[in-house]
Design a protein around this motif. Structure first.
Motif, PDB file in Angstrom:
ATOM      1  N   ALA A  22     103.034  18.689  41.246  1.00  0.00           N
ATOM      2  CA  ALA A  22     103.086  17.333  41.189  1.00  0.00           C
ATOM      3  C   ALA A  22     103.031  16.806  42.460  1.00  0.00           C
ATOM      4  N   LEU A  23     103.760  17.603  43.566  1.00  0.00           N
ATOM      5  CA  LEU A  23     103.962  17.156  44.889  1.00  0.00           C
ATOM      6  C   LEU A  23     102.459  17.441  45.443  1.00  0.00           C
ATOM      7  N   ASP A  24     101.951  18.573  45.026  1.00  0.00           N
ATOM      8  CA  ASP A  24     100.656  18.995  45.831  1.00  0.00           C
ATOM      9  C   ASP A  24      99.394  18.147  45.244  1.00  0.00           C
ATOM     10  N   ALA A  25      99.745  17.571  44.284  1.00  0.00           N
ATOM     11  CA  ALA A  25      98.663  16.730  43.308  1.00  0.00           C
ATOM     12  C   ALA A  25      98.474  15.116  44.018  1.00  0.00           C
ATOM     13  N   THR A  26      99.481  14.911  44.728  1.00  0.00           N
ATOM     14  CA  THR A  26      99.585  13.572  45.600  1.00  0.00           C
ATOM     15  C   THR A  26      98.664  13.468  46.452  1.00  0.00           C
ATOM     16  N   PRO A  27      97.937  12.630  46.809  1.00  0.00           N
ATOM     17  CA  PRO A  27      96.830  12.293  47.945  1.00  0.00           C
ATOM     18  C   PRO A  27      97.780  12.429  49.067  1.00  0.00           C
ATOM     19  N   GLU A  28      98.917  11.944  49.263  1.00  0.00           N
ATOM     20  CA  GLU A  28      99.604  11.850  50.557  1.00  0.00           C
ATOM     21  C   GLU A  28     100.012  13.189  51.192  1.00  0.00           C
ATOM     22  N   LEU A  29     100.159  14.086  50.132  1.00  0.00           N
ATOM     23  CA  LEU A  29     100.900  15.426  50.453  1.00  0.00           C
ATOM     24  C   LEU A  29     100.069  16.785  50.342  1.00  0.00           C
ATOM     25  N   ASN A  30      99.925  17.757  51.264  1.00  0.00           N
ATOM     26  CA  ASN A  30      99.443  19.145  50.953  1.00  0.00           C
ATOM     27  C   ASN A  30     100.583  20.104  51.249  1.00  0.00           C
ATOM     28  N   ILE A  31     100.850  20.793  50.058  1.00  0.00           N
ATOM     29  CA  ILE A  31     101.951  21.987  50.148  1.00  0.00           C
ATOM     30  C   ILE A  31     101.206  23.078  50.834  1.00  0.00           C
ATOM     31  N   SER A  32     101.264  22.984  52.135  1.00  0.00           N
ATOM     32  CA  SER A  32     100.600  24.130  52.972  1.00  0.00           C
ATOM     33  C   SER A  32     101.415  25.272  52.930  1.00  0.00           C
ATOM     34  N   ASN A  33     102.592  25.424  52.969  1.00  0.00           N
ATOM     35  CA  ASN A  33     103.298  26.657  52.971  1.00  0.00           C
ATOM     36  C   ASN A  33     104.577  26.473  51.911  1.00  0.00           C
ATOM     37  N   LYS A  34     104.646  27.724  51.298  1.00  0.00           N
ATOM     38  CA  LYS A  34     105.705  27.882  50.317  1.00  0.00           C
ATOM     39  C   LYS A  34     106.645  28.908  50.814  1.00  0.00           C
ATOM     40  N   CYS A  35     107.789  28.553  51.416  1.00  0.00           N
ATOM     41  CA  CYS A  35     108.699  29.517  51.922  1.00  0.00           C
ATOM     42  C   CYS A  35     109.818  30.134  51.222  1.00  0.00           C
ATOM     43  N   HIS A  36     110.530  31.096  51.778  1.00  0.00           N
ATOM     44  CA  HIS A  36     111.378  31.886  50.845  1.00  0.00           C
ATOM     45  C   HIS A  36     112.840  31.479  51.124  1.00  0.00           C
ATOM     46  N   SER A  37     112.882  30.831  52.505  1.00  0.00           N
ATOM     47  CA  SER A  37     114.180  30.183  53.104  1.00  0.00           C
ATOM     48  C   SER A  37     113.907  29.010  53.826  1.00  0.00           C
ATOM     49  N   LEU A  38     114.914  28.295  54.097  1.00  0.00           N
ATOM     50  CA  LEU A  38     115.290  27.095  54.787  1.00  0.00           C
ATOM     51  C   LEU A  38     114.731  27.515  56.275  1.00  0.00           C
ATOM     52  N   GLU A  39     115.274  28.494  56.744  1.00  0.00           N
ATOM     53  CA  GLU A  39     114.951  28.834  57.996  1.00  0.00           C
ATOM     54  C   GLU A  39     113.387  29.086  58.490  1.00  0.00           C
ATOM     55  N   GLU A  40     112.884  29.639  57.526  1.00  0.00           N
ATOM     56  CA  GLU A  40     111.455  29.841  57.604  1.00  0.00           C
ATOM     57  C   GLU A  40     110.899  28.546  57.770  1.00  0.00           C
ATOM     58  N   ALA A  41     111.103  27.670  56.736  1.00  0.00           N
ATOM     59  CA  ALA A  41     110.447  26.415  56.694  1.00  0.00           C
ATOM     60  C   ALA A  41     110.706  25.662  57.951  1.00  0.00           C
ATOM     61  N   ASN A  74      90.981   5.703  59.475  1.00  0.00           N
ATOM     62  CA  ASN A  74      91.312   6.385  58.464  1.00  0.00           C
ATOM     63  C   ASN A  74      92.266   5.427  57.631  1.00  0.00           C
ATOM     64  N   GLU A  75      92.876   4.578  58.163  1.00  0.00           N
ATOM     65  CA  GLU A  75      93.735   3.448  57.346  1.00  0.00           C
ATOM     66  C   GLU A  75      95.337   3.872  57.077  1.00  0.00           C
ATOM     67  N   VAL A  76      95.216   5.163  56.123  1.00  0.00           N
ATOM     68  CA  VAL A  76      96.412   5.593  55.680  1.00  0.00           C
ATOM     69  C   VAL A  76      96.314   7.255  55.899  1.00  0.00           C
ATOM     70  N   LEU A  77      97.650   7.650  56.104  1.00  0.00           N
ATOM     71  CA  LEU A  77      97.913   9.460  56.237  1.00  0.00           C
ATOM     72  C   LEU A  77      97.553   9.945  54.684  1.00  0.00           C
ATOM     73  N   LYS A  78      97.003  10.839  54.904  1.00  0.00           N
ATOM     74  CA  LYS A  78      96.709  11.634  53.515  1.00  0.00           C
ATOM     75  C   LYS A  78      96.819  13.109  53.926  1.00  0.00           C
ATOM     76  N   ASN A  79      97.274  14.018  53.037  1.00  0.00           N
ATOM     77  CA  ASN A  79      97.050  15.323  52.913  1.00  0.00           C
ATOM     78  C   ASN A  79      97.985  15.979  54.133  1.00  0.00           C
ATOM     79  N   ILE A  80      99.073  15.297  54.205  1.00  0.00           N
ATOM     80  CA  ILE A  80     100.054  15.709  55.402  1.00  0.00           C
ATOM     81  C   ILE A  80     100.601  17.209  54.921  1.00  0.00           C
ATOM     82  N   PRO A  81     100.718  18.074  55.988  1.00  0.00           N
ATOM     83  CA  PRO A  81     101.069  19.617  55.502  1.00  0.00           C
ATOM     84  C   PRO A  81     102.690  19.496  55.348  1.00  0.00           C
TER      85      PRO A  81
END
Length: 396
Positions: free
Chosen positions: A75-94, A50-57
């Motif tokens: 904009a973060l979710d549109a990058t090929p490297e990242l996938n915003i898999s979770n939108k959390c309400h607090s840092l503890e949840e993340a 795969n050479e490079v990492l893509k869609n990292i959660p």
């Protein structure tokens, strides 16, 4: 004179043939010579294909809930490297998701993010990245940094235009020195294209060293000294024995080198732009120096286990010393000198330059010369140790 020369040729051929039969009689050596040499390059190619990492959660904690924070998340979710898999309400949840290995990074947008930008103050975004693998850390951090930089430039551009500057003036103020990066020889930034060329050479080096020493170790264990020294050694002499055995290994690994360095890179679409003739000529002293070094060491390996352990644990140090994963200019002088003792060092450096950078033989003349020098030195040391063994056999 003609008869004597012909007899030497026949006896040398017999040594060559006997060594081939010896290889095929030892299952452990067959595994090293054939299975490891031919399968390891394919295995590495499959793993890193795969050479490079893509869609990292990645998890996002948006405490701002502003239009600017939502734009940043998109904009973060549109990058090929990242996938915003979770939108959390607090840092503890993340954090809980992070510790469960469901995400490899956390992006925290503070509550005052939108207000600070609106009021012309500096805003912050906090990132927490997975350091269990350097590639996770590098990829996520780079993507977050680039998005922050681009969004910041857009905001600055809009503010300057609203203040009365023309679009051209605002563009010049935001980016007075435009930058365009173009990676050489590894345009995709792939991990396989960076690492595997050096690993392929190291596989050839280590399996050749290991196989030769295991063969000698088996003979020492079983007290089969006539396998090490053919019965016609009196007539053939040291040079003929060393040359015959070396020719056997060279013949075998010339074929393996064509497969590992020719077929495998093409099959996995790795950088392979060097001249084939230059590469073939470069591989001759690399294989010969490795063979004669292995033959020199083999007479000190009195059992198979010693050979296996000693050479197996040298794999990673040799990769580091070769300058493939760490710049050789930053290696201490002592260890740089140590690295020159091993053909793998200049074999890896020369192969990468020819194969990946399209260098010709003149441009790797230093590595080429040192490999031939090592070939001569290790040929003499191999003759010396075999001569000592011949004397021991004669006395007995």
């Amino acid at each position: 004179m003609k008869y004597t020369f012909n007899k030497h040729l026949i006896d040398t051929f017999n040594v060559w043939k006997q060594e081939f039969l010896h290889i095929f009689r030892e299952p452990g050596v067959l595994i090293i010579f054939f299975a490891a040499t031919l399968l390891y390059p394919i295995l590495y190619g499959v793993i890193y294909n795969n050479e490079v990492l893509k869609n990292i959660p990645v998890a996002v904690v948006d405490l701002s809930h502003s239009s600017l924070s939502r734009e940043y998340v998109r904009a973060l979710d549109a990058t090929p490297e990242l996938n915003i898999s979770n939108k959390c309400h607090s840092l503890e949840e993340a954090k809980a998701l992070f510790y469960q290995h469901k995400v490899h990074g956390i992006v925290l947008i503070p509550e005052e993010f939108g207000d600070n930008i609106t009021k012309g103050r500096q805003a912050r975004v906090l990132g927490y990245f997975d350091m269990s693998s350097f590639l996770y850390y590098k990829t996520v951090m780079t993507a977050v940094s680039m998005v922050s930089k681009e969004l910041g430039a857009q905001i600055q551009y809009s503010n300057l235009v609203n203040s009365g500057l023309t679009e051209q003036q605002a563009k010049m103020a935001v980016t007075p020195l435009p930058y365009e990066g173009k990676p050489l020889f590894n345009s995709g930034g792939g991990f396989a294209s960076f690492l595997l060329p050096g690993v392929f050479i190291l596989i050839l080096y280590q399996t050749l060293m290991l196989g030769i020493n295991m063969l000698a170790g088996v003979d020492w264990e079983d007290n089969r000294i006539r396998r090490l020294i053919p019965v016609y050694q009196q007539r053939l002499g040291t040079l003929g024995i060393v040359f015959g055995k070396g020719l056997c290994y060279f013949t075998l690994y010339a074929v393996f080198s064509f497969f590992v360095l020719g077929f495998v890179p093409n099959f996995f679409n790795l950088p392979h732009i060097g001249n084939s003739l230059d590469l073939m000529l470069f591989m001759i002293p690399f294989l010969l120096s490795t063979i004669f070094l292995a033959m020199t060491l083999s007479l000190f390996m009195r059992n198979m286990e010693s050979a296996f352990l000693l050479l197996l644990f040298s794999t990673m140090p040799l990769l580091f010393l070769a300058g493939a994963s760490w710049p050789q200019t930053n290696i201490p002088e002592f260890w740089k000198f140590v690295s020159y003792l091993f053909p793998s060092t200049h074999g890896i450096q020369g192969y990468i330059r020819i194969n990946t950078m399209a260098a010709n033989l003149n441009e790797v003349s230093k590595e080429y010369f040192i490999l031939w020098l090592e070939t001569g030195i290790y040929f003499l040391t191999a003759c010396w140790v075999y001569r000592r063994l011949l004397r021991k056999v004669d006395k007995n």
